[in-house]
Design a protein around this motif. Structure first.
Motif, PDB file in Angstrom:
ATOM      1  N   SER A  45       0.829  -1.212   0.000  1.00  0.00           N
ATOM      2  CA  SER A  45       0.000   0.000   0.000  1.00  0.00           C
ATOM      3  C   SER A  45       0.854   1.250   0.000  1.00  0.00           C
ATOM      4  O   SER A  45       0.531   2.247  -0.668  1.00  0.00           O
ATOM      5  N   ASN A  49       0.514   4.182  -2.822  1.00  0.00           N
ATOM      6  CA  ASN A  49       0.228   5.522  -2.287  1.00  0.00           C
ATOM      7  C   ASN A  49       1.353   6.507  -2.582  1.00  0.00           C
ATOM      8  O   ASN A  49       1.140   7.718  -2.605  1.00  0.00           O
ATOM      9  N   LYS A 132       3.585   3.335   7.717  1.00  0.00           N
ATOM     10  CA  LYS A 132       3.146   4.107   6.563  1.00  0.00           C
ATOM     11  C   LYS A 132       4.270   5.068   6.210  1.00  0.00           C
ATOM     12  O   LYS A 132       4.728   5.828   7.064  1.00  0.00           O
ATOM     13  N   TYR A 267      -7.576   4.127   9.973  1.00  0.00           N
ATOM     14  CA  TYR A 267      -8.795   4.741   9.462  1.00  0.00           C
ATOM     15  C   TYR A 267      -8.569   6.064   8.740  1.00  0.00           C
ATOM     16  O   TYR A 267      -9.515   6.768   8.405  1.00  0.00           O
ATOM     17  N   GLU A 268      -7.320   6.411   8.466  1.00  0.00           N
ATOM     18  CA  GLU A 268      -7.034   7.664   7.773  1.00  0.00           C
ATOM     19  C   GLU A 268      -7.457   7.585   6.312  1.00  0.00           C
ATOM     20  O   GLU A 268      -7.137   6.620   5.608  1.00  0.00           O
ATOM     21  N   GLU A 269      -8.137   8.578   5.845  1.00  0.00           N
ATOM     22  CA  GLU A 269      -8.633   8.600   4.471  1.00  0.00           C
ATOM     23  C   GLU A 269      -7.519   8.852   3.461  1.00  0.00           C
ATOM     24  O   GLU A 269      -7.551   8.352   2.354  1.00  0.00           O
ATOM     25  N   TYR A 270      -6.526   9.639   3.867  1.00  0.00           N
ATOM     26  CA  TYR A 270      -5.534  10.085   2.882  1.00  0.00           C
ATOM     27  C   TYR A 270      -4.423   9.051   2.657  1.00  0.00           C
ATOM     28  O   TYR A 270      -3.632   9.197   1.736  1.00  0.00           O
ATOM     29  N   TRP A 271      -4.358   8.023   3.479  1.00  0.00           N
ATOM     30  CA  TRP A 271      -3.320   7.003   3.288  1.00  0.00           C
ATOM     31  C   TRP A 271      -3.922   5.646   3.619  1.00  0.00           C
ATOM     32  O   TRP A 271      -3.730   5.090   4.682  1.00  0.00           O
ATOM     33  N   LYS A 272      -4.648   5.111   2.667  1.00  0.00           N
ATOM     34  CA  LYS A 272      -5.382   3.879   2.919  1.00  0.00           C
ATOM     35  C   LYS A 272      -4.459   2.659   2.814  1.00  0.00           C
ATOM     36  O   LYS A 272      -3.496   2.657   2.051  1.00  0.00           O
ATOM     37  N   TYR A 274      -4.611  -1.100   1.613  1.00  0.00           N
ATOM     38  CA  TYR A 274      -5.438  -1.933   0.742  1.00  0.00           C
ATOM     39  C   TYR A 274      -5.135  -3.408   0.992  1.00  0.00           C
ATOM     40  O   TYR A 274      -4.039  -3.776   1.401  1.00  0.00           O
TER      41      TYR A 274
END
Length: 424
Positions: A45, A49, A132, A267-272, A274
């Motif tokens: 991911s 990203n 991340k 749960y962060e939207e900007y760094w999902k 997958y």
């Protein structure tokens, strides 16, 4: 001609022996994490990203589950005609077959794959860390410094520095010395096992070291680059990074996900993150169920109580059962009136009625005390635990066990029981 600015080579072939029975039938990067994911999902991911759309995944040990999970890379948008994800196992050559014998040897054996993309830079990753990271930012750092090699580092407590490769840097983050697991470290900047190489520099180092036994980045490639006056820089990472290489660190990392304000946020939207999701029904909670501070996967049927735990998909927990501070992986079934405390239960396990796990005082494990520790109960994949037995702490059970396998229907703390094929 195919041309990619930067490609990634993801080392995912390790057994992960310190995870004990969890890696009996799969490579460490394929182990479940966080109720929904597998460990390899995090570097994959990070790649997509970060805009890295060409990833070679180097597999070796027990690759079936890992290969099935990766497939053609659809969940990570890596199913591409040019680039995408490619699984790279060892293969037979004219001179005969050869296993990957070291981290850099695995990369060396795939020079032809890398050459086919004519990259300017090659990103080397490990497939068994939880974090991340924007690799594009690291590449920008690499370019701005005119680096030949950039090594991602993070500060660790000085007393832990001897466990890592340690970088000594100047004020410009240039690496002036490198120590592999030093007894008396001069710095606390630990290598994360994440490297960006300028392609020609990497190619030269691999070809020069081709005859080294178990060619390794920390032992051979990085020292060679330094001795040949290559520009080595340290990129300092400030975020969350966890090596889930032991059962206790694996358990802790999962428990950190359920903190009120988790240090590592899924749960962060900007760094999902997958993953390859299974097709399972919705969750179901019975009228006597209770769930607090837990992650519950899709398709679960919860009729009992779950506290402070991470539950994978398609798990069934019977009436009257209490699960606390535990990790239960996909497709496991737990019967009624059980008490599960501080356990790691692998995939496809069946637990009978009235089973108690995590009872009594701690005792050192009799077979692998360095692995089965921290008061945990560890149950291997596809095991069967019969009704009415109790299992102590620092224990491991693997296999289709029956009541007759438990003296007085009890496995004492510190005991290991394997039925059938299996290793410690």
């Amino acid at each position: 001609m195919i041309k990619k600015e930067m490609i990634a080579m993801l080392l995912a072939g390790g057994q992960g022996s310190r995870l004990g029975i969890l890696t009996e039938r799969m490579a460490k990067p394929a182990v479940s994490f966080g109720g929904k994911y597998r460990i390899i999902d995090f570097p994959l991911s990070n790649c997509i990203n970060s805009g890295v759309d060409t990833v070679g995944v180097l597999t070796q040990y027990r690759p079936l589950k890992l290969n099935t999970h990766i497939g053609i890379g659809i969940p990570w948008d890596l199913d591409r005609n040019i680039g995408g994800v490619t699984v790279l196992p060892p293969y037979e050559k004219n001179a005969g077959a050869e296993w990957y014998t070291g981290t850099a040897n695995a990369i060396y054996q795939n020079l032809e794959y890398m050459e086919s993309y004519h990259p300017d830079y090659v990103l080397i990753l490990s497939g068994d860390h939880i974090y991340k990271m924007d690799y594009e930012t690291m590449l920008d750092f690499h370019k701005s410094k005119g680096a030949d090699v950039t090594i991602a580092v993070m500060p660790v407590p000085m007393e832990e520095a001897k466990r890592f490769g340690i970088m000594i840097t100047d004020e410009d983050r240039r690496i002036v010395d490198f120590e592999e697991k030093p007894e008396n470290p001069r710095s606390n900047l630990a290598s994360m096992g994440i490297y960006i190489f300028s392609w020609e520099v990497l190619k030269d180092a691999l070809l020069r070291g081709a005859d080294e036994v178990a060619l390794d980045f920390g032992k051979h490639v990085i020292p060679y680059c330094r001795e040949n006056n290559r520009n080595l820089f340290a990129y300092q990472f400030e975020g969350y990074w966890k090596d889930v290489g032991t059962l206790t660190s694996y358990w802790e990392a999962n428990m950190e996900l359920i903190d009120i304000v988790p240090e590592f946020n899924l749960y962060e939207e900007y760094w999902k993150i997958y993953t390859q999701s299974e097709t399972v029904p919705p969750q179901y909670f019975g009228n006597e169920s209770s769930v607090e501070r837990s992650i519950i996967g899709d398709g679960c049927e919860i009729l009992g109580e779950v506290y402070n735990s991470v539950i994978g998909s398609d798990v069934k927990i019977g009436k009257g059962t209490v699960v606390d501070h535990s990790i239960i992986m996909n497709h496991t079934v737990i019967g009624e009136n059980c008490n599960i405390e501080k356990a790691i239960i692998a995939e496809d396990v069946t637990v009978g009625n009235g089973v108690h796990m995590g009872e009594g005082a701690e005792a050192e494990n009799d077979t692998a005390p360095e692995i089965y520790t921290g008061g945990l109960v560890t149950i291997g994949e596809q095991s069967v635990i019969p009704s009415g037995v109790s299992i102590g702490k620092n224990t491991m059970v693997f296999g289709n066990t029956t009541a007759s396998d438990y003296p007085d229907r009890h496995l004492a703390s510190g005991k290991t029981f394997i039925k059938g094929e299996g290793t410690v």
